[in-house]
Write an enzyme that holds these catalytic residues in place. Sequence first.
Site, PDB file in Angstrom:
ATOM      1  N   GLY A 100       0.833  -1.202   0.000  1.00 18.10           N
ATOM      2  CA  GLY A 100       0.000   0.000   0.000  1.00 18.10           C
ATOM      3  C   GLY A 100       0.862   1.243   0.000  1.00 18.10           C
ATOM      4  N   ALA A 101       1.951   1.184  -0.766  1.00 17.14           N
ATOM      5  CA  ALA A 101       3.015   2.187  -0.656  1.00 17.14           C
ATOM      6  C   ALA A 101       2.603   3.574  -1.128  1.00 17.14           C
ATOM      7  CB  ALA A 101       4.245   1.714  -1.429  1.00 17.14           C
ATOM      8  N   GLY A 111      -0.297   4.912  -0.396  1.00 21.75           N
ATOM      9  CA  GLY A 111      -1.346   5.388   0.501  1.00 21.75           C
ATOM     10  C   GLY A 111      -0.855   6.380   1.535  1.00 21.75           C
ATOM     11  N   ILE A 170      -0.868   6.307   4.953  1.00 25.25           N
ATOM     12  CA  ILE A 170      -0.028   5.818   6.053  1.00 25.25           C
ATOM     13  C   ILE A 170       1.410   5.658   5.579  1.00 25.25           C
ATOM     14  CG2 ILE A 170       0.418   3.875   7.609  1.00 25.25           C
ATOM     15  CD1 ILE A 170      -2.601   3.457   7.783  1.00 25.25           C
ATOM     16  N   SER A 171       1.571   5.047   4.419  1.00 26.74           N
ATOM     17  CA  SER A 171       2.920   4.821   3.897  1.00 26.74           C
ATOM     18  C   SER A 171       3.639   6.129   3.608  1.00 26.74           C
ATOM     19  CB  SER A 171       2.854   3.960   2.634  1.00 26.74           C
ATOM     20  OG  SER A 171       2.337   2.684   2.936  1.00 26.74           O
ATOM     21  N   ARG A 227     -13.593  -1.239   4.476  1.00 25.91           N
ATOM     22  CA  ARG A 227     -14.964  -1.729   4.556  1.00 25.91           C
ATOM     23  C   ARG A 227     -15.879  -0.866   3.692  1.00 25.91           C
ATOM     24  NH1 ARG A 227     -17.411  -3.691  10.274  1.00 25.91           N
ATOM     25  NH2 ARG A 227     -19.245  -4.803   9.550  1.00 25.91           N
ATOM     26  N   VAL A 234      -0.521  -3.847   9.508  1.00 25.55           N
ATOM     27  CA  VAL A 234      -1.152  -2.587   9.886  1.00 25.55           C
ATOM     28  C   VAL A 234      -2.567  -2.499   9.310  1.00 25.55           C
ATOM     29  CG1 VAL A 234      -0.963  -0.062   9.736  1.00 25.55           C
ATOM     30  CG2 VAL A 234       1.106  -1.454  10.021  1.00 25.55           C
ATOM     31  N   ASN A 271      -6.269  -3.151   8.298  1.00 30.02           N
ATOM     32  CA  ASN A 271      -7.352  -3.762   9.074  1.00 30.02           C
ATOM     33  C   ASN A 271      -8.261  -4.670   8.243  1.00 30.02           C
ATOM     34  OD1 ASN A 271      -6.759  -2.571  11.616  1.00 30.02           O
ATOM     35  ND2 ASN A 271      -7.487  -0.621  10.823  1.00 30.02           N
ATOM     36  N   HIS A 304      -7.771  -5.236  17.621  1.00 25.68           N
ATOM     37  CA  HIS A 304      -7.754  -3.839  17.179  1.00 25.68           C
ATOM     38  C   HIS A 304      -9.138  -3.522  16.609  1.00 25.68           C
ATOM     39  CE1 HIS A 304      -6.402  -0.004  15.729  1.00 25.68           C
ATOM     40  NE2 HIS A 304      -6.743  -0.319  14.494  1.00 25.68           N
TER      41      HIS A 304
END
Length: 328
Positions: free
Chosen positions: A16-17, A19, A21-22, A97, A134, A136, A192
């Site tokens: 997911g590079a 995205g 977060i990355s 989701r 990481v 979900n 989590h």
Amino acid sequence: MNSPQNVSTKKVTVTGAAGQISYSLLWRIANGEVFGTDTPVELKLLEIPQALGGAEGVAMELLDSAFPLLRNITITADANEAFDGANAAFLVGAKPRGKGEERADLLANNGKIFGPQGKAINDNAADDIRVLVVGNPANTNALIASAAAPDVPASRFNAMMRLDHNRAISQLATKLGRGSAEFNNIVVWGNHSATQFPDITYATVGGEKVTDLVDHDWYVEEFIPRVANRGAEIIEVRGKSSAASAASSAIDHMRDWVQGTEAWSSAAIPSTGAYGIPEGIFVGLPTVSRNGEWEIVEGLEISDFQRARIDANAQELQAEREAVRDLL
């Protein structure tokens, strides 16, 4: 201290590079915050084909940052290439989701991502691979990935509870007007998810028991749900999910796993049966890191209040496992 030229380069895969977060995570890795400031790193960016352009842009920015430790960047949609020789992997990319989607469908759809990635890790990664999930639902995604990697010890797969752990510390620090570094022995048990159990039973701050400093009603009615639902709260306020805080927590987790720490942390690791939690699930537990491995903090007394919340998490994780049993 060894110079970077004399230390072997660590290969780090990030999925997911392209995205959000990355985008925060990769700069921290390239700056030496996982393996140390004397260890060169090679980044391997995995993305779906339609997002490779975004990953290419991220790589360009990383190169423009001129990190002294960054030796090479690979961009690919091929999991086998991405995990080839990897010493560490952050599995960030996951399917979110959809509106009206049942959790069972979410689990199954992510199984189609994490199963093949687990197999690619099994077939291509270095012997010392450490995998942090990481994306979900992280706990069960870690279970799926580990099941697809029978040649890799299950302990080499973790799911991230560190964000929940850090959120718990932050809420206490704000409540008590203390610095976050002053707190010890906090743990987040379980999944989590909103069921998670942020536990202050053993926590101290400046040598004082936290339970002596906060009201029990505040703990149960405000603290626990605030930590458990913090992600949803941030989405409501920001309009987007947690990204920078998730990346920072992922760095904390992997750094402590690699470099070791005697400070308590929360990590979702394969259950060993400790604290009456059934085996066969990845569950948040109190841990310390020694010799490159997480060790469960043992011998803690568990009250009926704790037992009920720990059991609720175990049951939820077992239900998730049953929903993806055909993938295990």
